[in-house]
Enzyme design. Structure first.
Site, mmCIF file in Angstrom:
data_model
loop_
_atom_site.group_PDB
_atom_site.id
_atom_site.type_symbol
_atom_site.label_atom_id
_atom_site.label_comp_id
_atom_site.label_asym_id
_atom_site.label_seq_id
_atom_site.Cartn_x
_atom_site.Cartn_y
_atom_site.Cartn_z
ATOM 1 N N SER A 39 60.623 45.393 31.834
ATOM 2 C CA SER A 39 62.043 45.248 32.191
ATOM 3 C C SER A 39 62.888 46.204 31.383
ATOM 4 O O SER A 39 63.909 46.678 31.852
ATOM 5 C CB SER A 39 62.565 43.859 31.849
ATOM 6 O OG SER A 39 61.732 42.878 32.294
ATOM 7 N N HIS A 56 59.412 49.145 38.160
ATOM 8 C CA HIS A 56 60.099 47.899 37.845
ATOM 9 C C HIS A 56 60.501 47.132 39.105
ATOM 10 O O HIS A 56 61.404 47.541 39.835
ATOM 11 C CB HIS A 56 61.338 48.230 36.981
ATOM 12 C CG HIS A 56 62.072 47.023 36.509
ATOM 13 N ND1 HIS A 56 63.439 46.958 36.418
ATOM 14 C CD2 HIS A 56 61.613 45.806 36.125
ATOM 15 C CE1 HIS A 56 63.787 45.772 35.978
ATOM 16 N NE2 HIS A 56 62.703 45.058 35.792
ATOM 17 N N GLU A 61 62.468 50.000 40.912
ATOM 18 C CA GLU A 61 62.945 51.152 40.136
ATOM 19 C C GLU A 61 61.718 51.937 39.663
ATOM 20 O O GLU A 61 60.756 51.340 39.161
ATOM 21 C CB GLU A 61 63.725 50.692 38.898
ATOM 22 C CG GLU A 61 65.088 50.111 39.201
ATOM 23 C CD GLU A 61 65.798 49.589 37.946
ATOM 24 O OE1 GLU A 61 67.022 49.459 37.989
ATOM 25 O OE2 GLU A 61 65.136 49.297 36.924
ATOM 26 N N ASN A 84 68.957 46.292 34.992
ATOM 27 C CA ASN A 84 69.039 45.436 33.806
ATOM 28 C C ASN A 84 70.125 45.876 32.829
ATOM 29 O O ASN A 84 70.592 45.082 32.017
ATOM 30 C CB ASN A 84 67.681 45.378 33.093
ATOM 31 C CG ASN A 84 66.763 44.364 33.747
ATOM 32 O OD1 ASN A 84 67.217 43.532 34.529
ATOM 33 N ND2 ASN A 84 65.482 44.451 33.450
HETATM 34 N N1 3HC Z 1 58.362 33.817 48.584
HETATM 35 C C1 3HC Z 1 58.712 33.389 49.815
HETATM 36 N N2 3HC Z 1 59.817 32.672 50.062
HETATM 37 C C2 3HC Z 1 60.612 32.382 49.010
HETATM 38 C C3 3HC Z 1 60.315 32.801 47.701
HETATM 39 C C4 3HC Z 1 59.137 33.544 47.497
HETATM 40 N N3 3HC Z 1 58.761 33.950 46.280
HETATM 41 N N4 3HC Z 1 61.287 32.372 46.872
HETATM 42 C C5 3HC Z 1 62.166 31.695 47.626
HETATM 43 N N5 3HC Z 1 61.758 31.693 48.923
HETATM 44 C C6 3HC Z 1 62.387 31.045 50.064
HETATM 45 C C7 3HC Z 1 63.081 29.751 49.676
HETATM 46 O O1 3HC Z 1 62.185 28.671 49.608
HETATM 47 C C8 3HC Z 1 64.089 29.605 50.771
HETATM 48 O O2 3HC Z 1 63.433 29.033 51.891
HETATM 49 P P1 3HC Z 1 64.128 27.856 52.764
HETATM 50 O O3 3HC Z 1 65.166 28.554 53.586
HETATM 51 O O4 3HC Z 1 63.008 27.322 53.611
HETATM 52 O O5 3HC Z 1 64.702 26.875 51.818
HETATM 53 C C9 3HC Z 1 64.448 31.066 51.088
HETATM 54 O O6 3HC Z 1 63.408 31.886 50.562
HETATM 55 C C10 3HC Z 1 65.719 31.520 50.380
HETATM 56 O O7 3HC Z 1 66.707 30.658 50.669
HETATM 57 P P2 3HC Z 1 68.116 30.629 49.943
HETATM 58 O O8 3HC Z 1 69.007 29.763 50.754
HETATM 59 O O9 3HC Z 1 67.968 30.258 48.506
HETATM 60 O O10 3HC Z 1 68.552 32.096 50.202
HETATM 61 P P3 3HC Z 1 69.251 33.306 49.588
HETATM 62 O O11 3HC Z 1 69.881 33.936 50.758
HETATM 63 O O12 3HC Z 1 70.138 33.059 48.404
HETATM 64 O O13 3HC Z 1 68.018 34.238 49.097
HETATM 65 C C11 3HC Z 1 67.285 35.185 47.050
HETATM 66 C C12 3HC Z 1 67.274 33.963 47.939
HETATM 67 C C13 3HC Z 1 66.646 36.360 47.798
HETATM 68 C C14 3HC Z 1 66.449 34.873 45.819
HETATM 69 C C15 3HC Z 1 68.770 35.561 46.708
HETATM 70 O O14 3HC Z 1 69.419 34.422 46.203
HETATM 71 C C16 3HC Z 1 68.891 36.680 45.719
HETATM 72 O O15 3HC Z 1 68.817 37.849 46.061
HETATM 73 N N6 3HC Z 1 69.134 36.310 44.433
HETATM 74 C C17 3HC Z 1 69.283 37.290 43.381
HETATM 75 C C18 3HC Z 1 67.928 37.600 42.822
HETATM 76 C C19 3HC Z 1 68.001 38.691 41.790
HETATM 77 O O16 3HC Z 1 69.052 39.178 41.397
HETATM 78 N N7 3HC Z 1 66.816 39.105 41.322
HETATM 79 C C20 3HC Z 1 66.737 40.120 40.284
HETATM 80 C C21 3HC Z 1 66.826 39.506 38.922
HETATM 81 S S1 3HC Z 1 66.689 40.733 37.661
HETATM 82 C C22 3HC Z 1 65.045 41.052 37.594
HETATM 83 O O17 3HC Z 1 64.232 40.483 38.241
HETATM 84 C C23 3HC Z 1 64.638 42.147 36.649
HETATM 85 C C24 3HC Z 1 63.869 41.625 35.486
HETATM 86 O O18 3HC Z 1 63.394 42.770 34.765
HETATM 87 C C25 3HC Z 1 64.671 40.760 34.544
#
Ligand code: 3HC
Length: 382
Positions: free
Chosen positions: A121, A142, A154, A193
């Site tokens: 990260s 990443h 990335e 990040n």
């Molecule tokens: N695989 C398959 N399906 C999944 C899943 C996975 N791993 N995780 C969640 N889902 C499903 C859920 O169960 C849900 O299904 P449902 O409709 O049957 O309940 C569906 O996907 C998502 O539903 P939501 O209503 O919660 O939908 P969103 O429209 O909010 O989408 C999200 C979810 C894509 C996670 C969205 O909220 C998002 O983009 N969040 C931000 C995530 C983010 O910023 N990630 C980056 C973090 S930083 C990082 O990772 C870097 C590291 O280095 C720190």
């Protein structure tokens, strides 16, 4: 050199299992390696759950789900996991000592031509590459959590990465059906990040300063800043242990990039790592996928201009230091964090002048870290 159909993913945690899954979904045969069977079984359960979710939503068929699952072979023995592999993705904990030991071993067993890609990260790619005998074939790759849903990767070349390595890895990302952005400089936090991790700390400071509740602030982030989750919700979802480690690494390398808030350390010391331990900023009722109830009514109770301002300031630093273009920044935040509105569009909605005033106020009160980057002033209010 192009990457053949056999790859190895080292580490089966939140990121490793997801990377193994998306690679298998793209047709790669994946060896998923971890140090014990309990961890590997947990990872396989998560992959099964995710594949069944995708099948439920008709993204893949039930038969495809089974074929994909069979392409993933769990393995404990490192030497065996590297046999016949020409691409190794490392996603082990963010600890340089752990990585140092691992890469020393990997160097003994990996094919001479194999490319090493680290999903770190925040650790510097050039420094990690120097732990290996092949810095020219070492690169940062990443992914974002959850790799199954986030379309961004990335790609971060280190100082000695050969252009052929970068090309192979960019091709690999394309094969996964994902989008890449090239992080042109190996800077602290790379692109996403550098904005996300400091924002978690800033949000914690705004809780103290503005007398706002977590759900009010998070609702404002979701409904007024175009984020798909609140910032505390996202921090819990990502893992506060991950955020804390990233914080330490970023702060150790650049004191100006992040202002660590003690709350994150306190939560981590209590082993409240977020969603995965049932408690972080919020409390959770179960182990399964769970969202915080955030509403537009709650959002009305808070003006998150300070958060817009700090995110924009870090983004402006990236652009003005030629780490990425404005177009790549927008792509990265849109596909890596799910932002519905481009960051500088949000700045315009809040008012460029208001954002600059807020940064100047913060700089006067809390130090020069908040001094506005001149790039912000190049935008005009609507
Ligand atoms: N695989 C398959 N399906 C999944 C899943 C996975 N791993 N995780 C969640 N889902 C499903 C859920 O169960 C849900 O299904 P449902 O409709 O049957 O309940 C569906 O996907 C998502 O539903 P939501 O209503 O919660 O939908 P969103 O429209 O909010 O989408 C999200 C979810 C894509 C996670 C969205 O909220 C998002 O983009 N969040 C931000 C995530 C983010 O910023 N990630 C980056 C973090 S930083 C990082 O990772 C870097 C590291 O280095 C720190």
């Amino acid at each position: 050199m192009s990457i053949s159909k056999n790859i190895t993913v080292l580490g089966s945690g939140i990121m490793g299992h997801g990377i193994a899954q998306v690679s298998a979904m793209a047709g790669y045969n994946v060896i998923l390696r971890d140090i014990d069977l309990i961890l590997l079984n947990k990872a396989l359960d998560k992959i099964k759950w995710s594949l069944s979710k995708l099948a439920e939503k008709n993204k893949i068929t039930q038969i495809e789900s089974e074929t994909i699952f069979k392409r993933i072979t769990p393995e404990i023995n490192l030497e065996k996991s590297l046999a016949g592999t020409d691409f190794i993705v490392e996603a082990v904990p963010e600890d340089l000592e752990i990585k140092r030991k691992l890469y020393a071993e990997v160097d003994r067993f990996a094919d001479e031509e194999a490319i090493y890609a680290s999903n770190t990260s925040t650790l510097p790619i050039t420094e990690m590459a120097a732990l290996t005998k092949r810095p020219d074939k070492f690169i940062g790759l990443h992914f974002f959590n959850p790799p199954q849903l986030m379309r961004l990767v990335e790609v971060i070349p280190g100082r000695e990465t050969r252009p052929e390595t970068t090309k192979s890895v960019l091709d690999f990302v394309k094969q996964l059906g994902k989008e890449s952005v090239l992080c042109k400089k190996d800077v602290v936090g790379f692109i996403v990040n550098r904005i996300f991790i400091p924002l978690v700390h800033e949000a914690a400071y705004f809780l103290d300063r503005d007398g706002v509740t977590m759900t009010q602030l998070d609702s404002a982030v979701k409904y007024k800043m175009g984020y798909p989750m609140g910032i505390f919700e996202l921090a819990d979802y990502t893992g506060l242990d991950v955020i804390y480690k990233a914080t330490l690494e970023m702060y150790a390398r650049d004191k100006k990039v992040i202002n660590p808030h003690p709350r994150i350390k306190q939560l981590v010391d209590c082993r409240y790592f977020g969603k995965k331990t049932g408690r972080g900023f919020y409390e959770y009722s179960s182990n399964s996928y769970e969202r915080i109830n955030l509403t537009s009514e709650e959002a009305e109770k808070y003006n998150p201009i300070g958060l817009v301002a700090t995110a924009a300031n870090n983004a402006a630093w990236l652009i003005s230091n030629n780490v990425c273009t404005k177009a790549d920044l927008d792509k990265a935040l849109n596909l890596g964090m799910g932002l519905k509105t481009d960051l500088f569009e949000t700045v315009k909605q809040f008012g460029v002048k208001n954002v600059l005033t807020k940064l100047n106020e913060m700089s006067a009160k809390y130090g020069p870290r908040y001094e506005p980057n001149p790039h912000i002033g190049t935008y005009e209010d609507k």
